[in-house]
Design an enzyme around this catalytic site. Structure first.
Site, PDB file in Angstrom:
ATOM      1  N   GLU A 171       2.168   1.813  -3.401  1.00 15.53           N
ATOM      2  CA  GLU A 171       1.098   2.375  -4.249  1.00 15.53           C
ATOM      3  C   GLU A 171       1.082   3.907  -4.121  1.00 15.53           C
ATOM      4  O   GLU A 171       1.045   4.630  -5.119  1.00 15.53           O
ATOM      5  CB  GLU A 171      -0.250   1.784  -3.827  1.00 15.53           C
ATOM      6  CG  GLU A 171      -1.463   2.398  -4.498  1.00 15.53           C
ATOM      7  CD  GLU A 171      -2.578   2.672  -3.520  1.00 15.53           C
ATOM      8  OE1 GLU A 171      -2.938   3.857  -3.357  1.00 15.53           O
ATOM      9  OE2 GLU A 171      -3.101   1.712  -2.887  1.00 15.53           O
ATOM     10  N   HIS A 172       1.121   4.404  -2.868  1.00 14.49           N
ATOM     11  CA  HIS A 172       1.138   5.857  -2.652  1.00 14.49           C
ATOM     12  C   HIS A 172       2.346   6.494  -3.339  1.00 14.49           C
ATOM     13  O   HIS A 172       2.227   7.523  -3.990  1.00 14.49           O
ATOM     14  CB  HIS A 172       1.244   6.158  -1.149  1.00 14.49           C
ATOM     15  CG  HIS A 172      -0.069   6.291  -0.469  1.00 14.49           C
ATOM     16  ND1 HIS A 172      -0.460   7.445   0.147  1.00 14.49           N
ATOM     17  CD2 HIS A 172      -1.100   5.426  -0.300  1.00 14.49           C
ATOM     18  CE1 HIS A 172      -1.657   7.282   0.691  1.00 14.49           C
ATOM     19  NE2 HIS A 172      -2.063   6.070   0.437  1.00 14.49           N
TER      20      HIS A 172
ATOM     21  N   HIS B 163       0.827  -1.205   0.000  1.00 17.51           N
ATOM     22  CA  HIS B 163       0.000   0.000   0.000  1.00 17.51           C
ATOM     23  C   HIS B 163       0.867   1.263   0.000  1.00 17.51           C
ATOM     24  O   HIS B 163       0.598   2.233  -0.703  1.00 17.51           O
ATOM     25  CB  HIS B 163      -0.923  -0.031   1.229  1.00 17.51           C
ATOM     26  CG  HIS B 163      -1.664   1.243   1.467  1.00 17.51           C
ATOM     27  ND1 HIS B 163      -1.291   2.133   2.455  1.00 17.51           N
ATOM     28  CD2 HIS B 163      -2.728   1.796   0.848  1.00 17.51           C
ATOM     29  CE1 HIS B 163      -2.119   3.174   2.420  1.00 17.51           C
ATOM     30  NE2 HIS B 163      -3.001   2.992   1.466  1.00 17.51           N
TER      31      HIS B 163
ATOM     32  N   GLU C 227      -4.254   8.264   7.201  1.00 19.91           N
ATOM     33  CA  GLU C 227      -5.181   7.329   6.558  1.00 19.91           C
ATOM     34  C   GLU C 227      -5.489   6.163   7.513  1.00 19.91           C
ATOM     35  O   GLU C 227      -6.641   5.771   7.682  1.00 19.91           O
ATOM     36  CB  GLU C 227      -4.567   6.810   5.243  1.00 19.91           C
ATOM     37  CG  GLU C 227      -5.498   5.898   4.463  1.00 19.91           C
ATOM     38  CD  GLU C 227      -4.900   5.407   3.140  1.00 19.91           C
ATOM     39  OE1 GLU C 227      -3.715   5.704   2.872  1.00 19.91           O
ATOM     40  OE2 GLU C 227      -5.626   4.742   2.384  1.00 19.91           O
TER      41      GLU C 227
END
Lengths: 429, 432
Positions: B70-71, B67, B142
């Site tokens: 991905e960012h 993840h 997040e």
């Protein structure tokens, strides 16, 4: 876009023949003034009508009938727009052309099921079954209560209550726990009669069907009583009078993230000629991933995962929402203020304007790629222009200049800074 | 180029496997304005132990790294990729799941400029210690946001209860602590291992000319150089059949209690048609037992044990699978008993009839047709199926052929002794 047929004064049928989708969709929209009491009764009614009908008197029978129609969709929903309450019945089924040997004409039967549910509801001795009404009241009460679990939504709701108490902007389209509790079977029947006889009604049917034939049959399919159907008068302007300083309110809950929200009022609403300019201003400020808020609050300073703005044109309000570490409240708030200030000072690049125009255009064009999108967007924009198209909207955005955006930003009046955060984070106050 | 026409659905799918191993699929949709394009790698949160490209030994990387990667893909030396997409009128996004990382955009104009941006940004990594550090604050927010979401906590709590060792039990984003250990070097190692074209799928659906798009992607890929394809070696710990924990509870600031029952799927080592049958048979069985027309639903709803938040779902991937059934409820103990009794009845006295199957079969076929209106659904589901060697367009024929015996054997792998857990969230003392 849609072809309009006036069935009677205040009842319009909008049809659109298109092969774009594999399904046929219908929506019936009833519009009435928004108050806490009517919102409650109409939302309970929405649930009760969706539960059963004279022909399918139990939830199970109705659901099984829909399953037999290849999982046809039938549901009701309530919403609001300005000071209007909108009760919508949605239905959608597969176009049988795509089914191998369908045993029934699917959309035709769904239309029968839906219109029957509406015109021949499940009544006993002329009123709605109390057991069903009580249960659905509880369901709505639970729905209202569940907003509490979603801290992002809850923070925005609280903020609106603090600045627009009792006004359409902060009223829920489901009513309140109290007004829902007060709904009776008799009131529900009265609400039903009013809705059927006095509401303004817009009916949408969209898909690869014979729309000529539907128009011919419309009076039989939708035998609404002739009557006086008045459209809802526009709301009196609720712009904050005077020059009172913006409120600053902090509230606490047992939670980890801080929700820092702000609200600004603007005299420019949906029907105002400057509406497209305000949409562009909102886009440059915080509508997208290239907007000032995202770039400066999230990307440059790493203060938030989300920080965005949205323009509630029907209420003349603009909100900013962010999720932050509550310890960073002051820093974030001042950074947000700086972004609004930058717009007011004309610190706006051609690139920002071009990107915002491009994404607004993409968004309106994309929303026509779903049946519901076509219905909802048209239903809203037809208030401005019955022959509107996405290209016409885009032309208006194209004409917006840097000076226009600067002027729109100058029209924003901050009304509140609101922080909802965990208990422990507040000790430094 | 392969061209597969699905007569009943009136859809044609175009496919080509490029020399570098990339699978490219295009599905034109007439009448649509937008094109939805995804570029997806078979790499998700469960891929935490693997042999890095060029290495010999297994390594284990910090939780949340897929993840995090991905960012970081969106940031380049000359700025943020979102800017480029915005300029060309595309809305871009990305998501990371247990098994996939997907990058996507949707646009109604400048399709090829945007496609180029997508291919380039995913195939040109740029990470520095400074940009990695900067991202930690954003991702921490997040994670904190999800920490306050009771539904999310309950869902992951349930999965954590079910699995003892398998990394599916770890939150996709990791924790605020585990992401502190992530370095630029880690990101490059994961990138090199999992972002090779042969481990990826490109899918475009909507307003697109298939032959033109296939050619465009092919030429783009030919102009770039890649190392030769190598199979990715992943390692997963062995996982027992039983649920790791029978129950757990949590106190949060919610309006009423929330109950979730999880059941763990055994015998999940499958792919292709067998897996598709298993997936659809499990979905249909749960629909018959818990759907809105079921006896369970009628009883639970009428007695006020469930409300509109009631939902159930089934997830299956190679190596793990589970079902989760839950609702907000004032009576968690009673609801738990009722859900378990439905499972027990089905187990002890299997009685799903052809008539029930027939009705739910029709419902599912209709829902599938309806979902085909959505380019997003098509692209996302297609990729999930593709990575497991299934085909999205087999859904209708497989549904048409489903038998009650297939439902029964799916059920036997889904509900058995010791394979369940209960996760409850109770309201904490309300804030003043």
């Amino acid at each position: 876009m849609f072809h309009k047929t006036e069935l009677q004064s205040g009842v319009n049928l909008y049809t659109r023949q298109t092969a774009q989708f594999k399904t046929v969709s219908a929506a019936i929209k009833f519009t009435a003034p928004l108050t806490e009491e009517t919102a409650a009764a109409r939302t309970v009614l929405a649930n009760v009508l969706e539960d059963s009908s004279a022909r399918y008197p139990t939830r199970t029978k109705l659901r099984q009938a829909l399953e037999e129609l290849y999982g046809a969709v039938y549901y009701t929903d309530t919403g609001k727009r300005g000071n209007e309450h909108i009760f919508t019945v949605y239905a959608e089924s597969v176009n049988e052309e795509y089914l191998r040997n369908p045993d029934v004409p699917v959309f035709e039967q769904l239309l029968t099921l839906v219109t029957e549910s509406l015109f021949k509801p499940n009544l006993a001795d002329g009123i709605f079954d109390e057991t069903i009404v009580d249960r659905e009241k509880q369901t709505i009460i639970d729905r209202i209560g569940s907003i509490y679990n979603d801290k992002t939504r809850y923070a925005n709701k609280r903020m609106l209550e603090l600045i627009r108490s009792g006004q359409p902007a902060s009223l829920s389209s489901s009513g309140t726990e109290q007004t829902v509790s007060a709904v009776t079977s008799e009131l529900l029947k009265k609400t039903y009669d009013q809705m059927m006889n006095e509401d303004t009604i817009d009916i949408y049917i969209l898909g690869d069907v014979d729309t000529e034939q539907l128009i011919d049959r419309a009076q039989t399919l939708f035998p609404f009583a002739e009557g006086t159907r008045k459209s809802v008068p526009p709301a009196a302007s609720n712009v904050n009078k005077g020059v009172s300083a913006a409120k600053h309110i902090r509230e606490k809950q047992d939670m980890k993230q801080g929700k820092l929200n702000m609200a600004y009022s603007t005299p420019v609403g949906f029907k105002h000629p400057d509406y497209p300019k305000m949409q562009m201003m909102n886009g440059v400020l915080g509508g997208f991933a290239h907007s000032k808020l995202f770039i400066n609050v999230r990307e440059k300073e790493s203060l938030a995962y989300y920080c965005s703005s949205s323009y509630a044109s029907h209420y003349g309000l603009l909100y900013i929402m962010s999720g932050i570490d509550a310890e960073q409240e002051e820093k974030t708030a001042s950074l947000i203020d700086q972004q609004v200030e930058a717009l007011r000072n004309g610190d706006i690049s051609d690139l920002e304007i071009q990107q915002t125009l491009a994404l607004l255009s993409n968004s309106i064009r994309s929303s026509f790629d779903s049946a519901k999108g076509q219905i909802e967007i048209y239903d809203q924009y037809k208030l401005l222009d019955e022959n509107f198209t996405s290209d016409k909207l885009i032309e208006k955005w194209e004409r917006v200049t840097k000076e226009d955006i600067q002027e729109m930003a100058a029209l924003l009046t901050k009304e509140i800074t609101y922080l909802l955060s965990g208990r422990e984070a507040m000790n430094h106050e | 180029m392969n061209k597969i026409h699905f007569d009943q659905l009136q859809e044609t799918l175009y496919h080509q496997k490029l020399d570098n191993g990339l699978n490219v699929y295009v599905l034109p949709k007439e009448g649509f304005s937008k094109t939805y394009v995804t570029f997806t790698t078979k790499y998700g949160s469960v891929d935490r132990t693997f042999i890095p490209r060029g290495g010999k030994e297994l390594v284990t990387v910090p939780d949340g790294i897929a993840h995090f990667l991905e960012h970081k893909m969106f940031e380049k030396e000359d700025g943020d990729v979102f800017q480029q997409f915005s300029q060309n009128a595309a809305a871009a996004n990305a998501f990371t799941s247990f098994t996939r990382t997907s990058y996507l955009f949707s646009s109604t104009s400048e399709l090829y400029e945007n496609t180029k941006t997508l291919l380039d940004f995913v195939q040109q990594p740029y990470f520095t210690e400074k940009t990695v550090e900067k991202e930690k604050g954003i991702i921490a927010q997040e994670i904190t946001m999800y920490d306050d979401q009771a539904d999310w906590r309950q869902y992951f709590g349930t999965i954590e209860n079910l699995f003892e060792n398998h990394p599916v039990r770890i939150d996709i984003a990791g924790t605020v602590e585990t992401i502190q250990d992530i370095t630029a070097e880690h990101l490059y190692e994961c990138y090199e291992t999992f972002y090779h074209p042969s481990n990826m799928v490109f899918f475009a659906v909507g307003n697109v000319d298939p032959e033109e798009m296939l050619k465009f992607v092919e030429q783009d890929q030919q102009a770039k150089s890649f190392e030769s394809p190598e199979p990715v070696v992943r390692s997963f710990p062995s996982e027992p059949d039983y649920a790791a924990k029978k129950r757990s509870e949590l106190y949060m600031d919610v309006s009423k209690p929330k109950l979730m029952i999880g059941t763990k799927c055994r015998n999940t080592d499958m792919s292709g048609k067998e897996m598709l049958i298993r997936e659809l048979a499990s979905d249909v069985t749960l629909d018959i037992l818990f759907g809105r027309s079921s006896d369970f639903f009628t009883k639970a709803y009428n007695e006020g044990l469930i409300d509109e938040s009631f939902s159930y779902e089934f997830n299956l991937e190679n190596g793990f699978g589970f079902a989760a059934i839950g609702s907000d409820t004032e009576k968690p103990e009673e609801l738990e008993k009722l859900i378990k009794s439905v499972f027990e009845d089905a187990k002890n006295n299997w009685s799903i009839t052809d008539e029930q199957l027939e009705r739910i079969r029709k419902k599912r076929i209709g829902l599938f047709m309806r979902a085909l209106n959505s380019p997003e659904y098509i692209a996302n589901q297609f990729t999930h199926y593709n990575f497991n060697e299934m085909n999205l367009f087999d859904v209708v024929p497989v549904l048409e052929g489903l038998t009650t015996d297939q439902l029964k054997s799916a059920f036997e792998d889904l509900y058995y002794e010791d394979g369940q857990t209960t996760m409850t969230i109770y309201p904490s003392e309300k804030s003043e």
